[in-house]
Scaffold this active site. Structure first.
Site, PDB file in Angstrom:
ATOM      1  N   PRO A   2       0.820  -1.217   0.000  1.00  0.00           N
ATOM      2  CA  PRO A   2       0.000   0.000   0.000  1.00  0.00           C
ATOM      3  C   PRO A   2       0.853   1.265   0.000  1.00  0.00           C
ATOM      4  O   PRO A   2       1.678   1.468   0.883  1.00  0.00           O
ATOM      5  CB  PRO A   2      -0.793  -0.104   1.308  1.00  0.00           C
ATOM      6  CG  PRO A   2      -0.588  -1.483   1.819  1.00  0.00           C
ATOM      7  CD  PRO A   2       0.687  -1.975   1.233  1.00  0.00           C
ATOM      8  N   GLU A   3       0.675   2.092  -1.021  1.00  0.00           N
ATOM      9  CA  GLU A   3       1.241   3.432  -1.022  1.00  0.00           C
ATOM     10  C   GLU A   3       0.054   4.383  -0.988  1.00  0.00           C
ATOM     11  O   GLU A   3      -1.059   3.954  -0.716  1.00  0.00           O
ATOM     12  CB  GLU A   3       2.110   3.650  -2.273  1.00  0.00           C
ATOM     13  CG  GLU A   3       3.311   2.719  -2.321  1.00  0.00           C
ATOM     14  CD  GLU A   3       4.225   2.980  -3.508  1.00  0.00           C
ATOM     15  OE1 GLU A   3       4.336   4.151  -3.925  1.00  0.00           O
ATOM     16  OE2 GLU A   3       4.821   2.029  -4.014  1.00  0.00           O
ATOM     17  N   LYS A  59       0.606   7.561   4.410  1.00  0.00           N
ATOM     18  CA  LYS A  59       0.127   6.198   4.201  1.00  0.00           C
ATOM     19  C   LYS A  59      -0.674   5.699   5.399  1.00  0.00           C
ATOM     20  O   LYS A  59      -0.917   4.497   5.538  1.00  0.00           O
ATOM     21  CB  LYS A  59       1.302   5.267   3.925  1.00  0.00           C
ATOM     22  CG  LYS A  59       1.978   5.576   2.590  1.00  0.00           C
ATOM     23  CD  LYS A  59       3.262   4.801   2.412  1.00  0.00           C
ATOM     24  CE  LYS A  59       4.036   5.318   1.208  1.00  0.00           C
ATOM     25  NZ  LYS A  59       5.434   4.891   1.224  1.00  0.00           N
ATOM     26  N   ARG A 283      17.442  -0.826  -1.857  1.00  0.00           N
ATOM     27  CA  ARG A 283      16.134  -0.905  -2.494  1.00  0.00           C
ATOM     28  C   ARG A 283      16.326  -0.880  -4.010  1.00  0.00           C
ATOM     29  O   ARG A 283      17.194  -0.172  -4.509  1.00  0.00           O
ATOM     30  CB  ARG A 283      15.258   0.288  -2.097  1.00  0.00           C
ATOM     31  CG  ARG A 283      14.923   0.340  -0.635  1.00  0.00           C
ATOM     32  CD  ARG A 283      13.803  -0.614  -0.318  1.00  0.00           C
ATOM     33  NE  ARG A 283      13.398  -0.506   1.059  1.00  0.00           N
ATOM     34  CZ  ARG A 283      13.931  -1.232   2.050  1.00  0.00           C
ATOM     35  NH1 ARG A 283      14.887  -2.084   1.798  1.00  0.00           N
ATOM     36  NH2 ARG A 283      13.487  -1.096   3.261  1.00  0.00           N
TER      37      ARG A 283
END
Length: 294
Positions: A2-3, A59, A283
């Site tokens: 979820p962003e 968020k 990342r």
DNA sequence: CTATAAACCTGCTGGC
DNA sequence: TGCCAGCAGGTTTATA
């Protein structure tokens, strides 16, 4: 994962489905999911409170309750809130949430339900989270806001008051890469890995560029594309690259529209150059080596 | 102050 | 086929 668009979808769904309902109970099999206060205090204080509104900050899903209370849920990586009816069954040491309404709330999602808010109409708001990173905060409005303030949350990515001048002020002093800066909630709230890659590709900015090296024209493009892409994703009810589901257990529609995220080796949508993947601070980042120069 | 690394978790993938 | 290291990633906490 979820962003911002996924969290917005969740908040909008909850607004439609549970505003006006009262919370009559709380269940969890993962004590750590409640960050504050204690579980016993939450159980005692939340009973009978009415859900007045649901919104999003960064968020975080922010649920306003009666008597000045606030419930904040951060879904982190694999968490998602759902509305339905479940029955928790214990077999051996394992417990399993079984959906009683059918539909898309399948067992694959249900087996990861770790927290349930029971509502006064028999329905439930359940938090499913495979990796148990999600966190719940509950308390008086001021107290929880103070807690959120501790995160030193930067401006929201869709804050209409965020101008390119302000974005320039925020980024101008940062030596870290533009991608890391976009994803740092203390700098800017709401953008994660998927949308950061797409925003930078659309803006023709290399993800490893130091944030303070971007000119005002480039920052302007980043701001415009950020709004365009996030709003489009909200319209499509988010992305389901990972295992995000909306409150009815349905995947989002942005997945088919992703521009570069996890498209290593596939042709760039503009110049057909194969998309490359690099690692930035542990990342992955995806970009077109021809459109996005260092 | 800034920046980086590790920790939190578990399912999935790939190499052997 | 089975085992296991490595990967995925948002945020907090610890460390430099």
């Amino acid at each position: 994962m979820p962003e911002l668009p996924e969290v917005q979808t969740t908040a909008d769904d909850l607004s439609r489905k549970v505003v006006g309902r009262r919370i009559v109970g709380f269940w969890t099999d993962w004590p750590k999911v409640v960050r504050s206060p204690s579980i016993s205090l939450l159980k005692r204080k939340i009973r009978g409170l009415k859900i007045e509104s649901v919104s999003r900050l960064g968020k975080n899903v922010v649920i306003s309750l009666s008597k000045g209370y606030l419930l904040v849920v951060h879904q982190k990586m694999t968490g998602h809130l759902m509305v339905g009816k479940w029955k928790i069954q214990r077999s051996g040491g394992k417990q399993e949430a079984k959906n009683l309404l059918g539909g898309s709330l399948d067992d694959k999602v249900n087996q990861y339900i770790h927290a349930i808010f029971h509502l006064d109409n028999g329905e439930m708001v359940a938090l499913s989270d495979m990796r148990k990173f999600a966190r719940i905060d509950f308390g008086k409005k001021e107290k929880v806001e103070e807690l959120l303030g501790m995160q030193r949350l930067g401006p929201d990515a869709l804050d209409p008051k965020l101008t390119s001048k302000k974005l320039g002020e925020i980024m101008g002093s940062r030596k870290k890469s533009i991608k890391q800066a976009l994803m740092d909630p203390a700098i800017l709230a709401g953008v994660g890995n998927i949308y950061a890659d797409d925003i930078l590709w659309a803006s023709r900015v290399h993800p490893a560029r130091p944030a303070n090296s971007l000119g005002s024209a480039e920052l302007g493009k980043v701001l415009v594309n950020m709004r365009k892409i996030l709003k489009k994703a909200v319209r499509l009810r988010g992305t389901s690259v990972g295992d995000y589901r909306d409150t009815a257990g349905e995947p989002g529609g942005y997945g088919r529209k992703v521009l570069v995220y996890r498209k290593t080796g596939e042709p760039c949508g503009r110049c057909r150059t194969p998309i490359e993947r690099i690692v930035l601070r542990q990342r992955s980042a995806h970009f077109c080596p021809r459109c996005q120069k260092l």
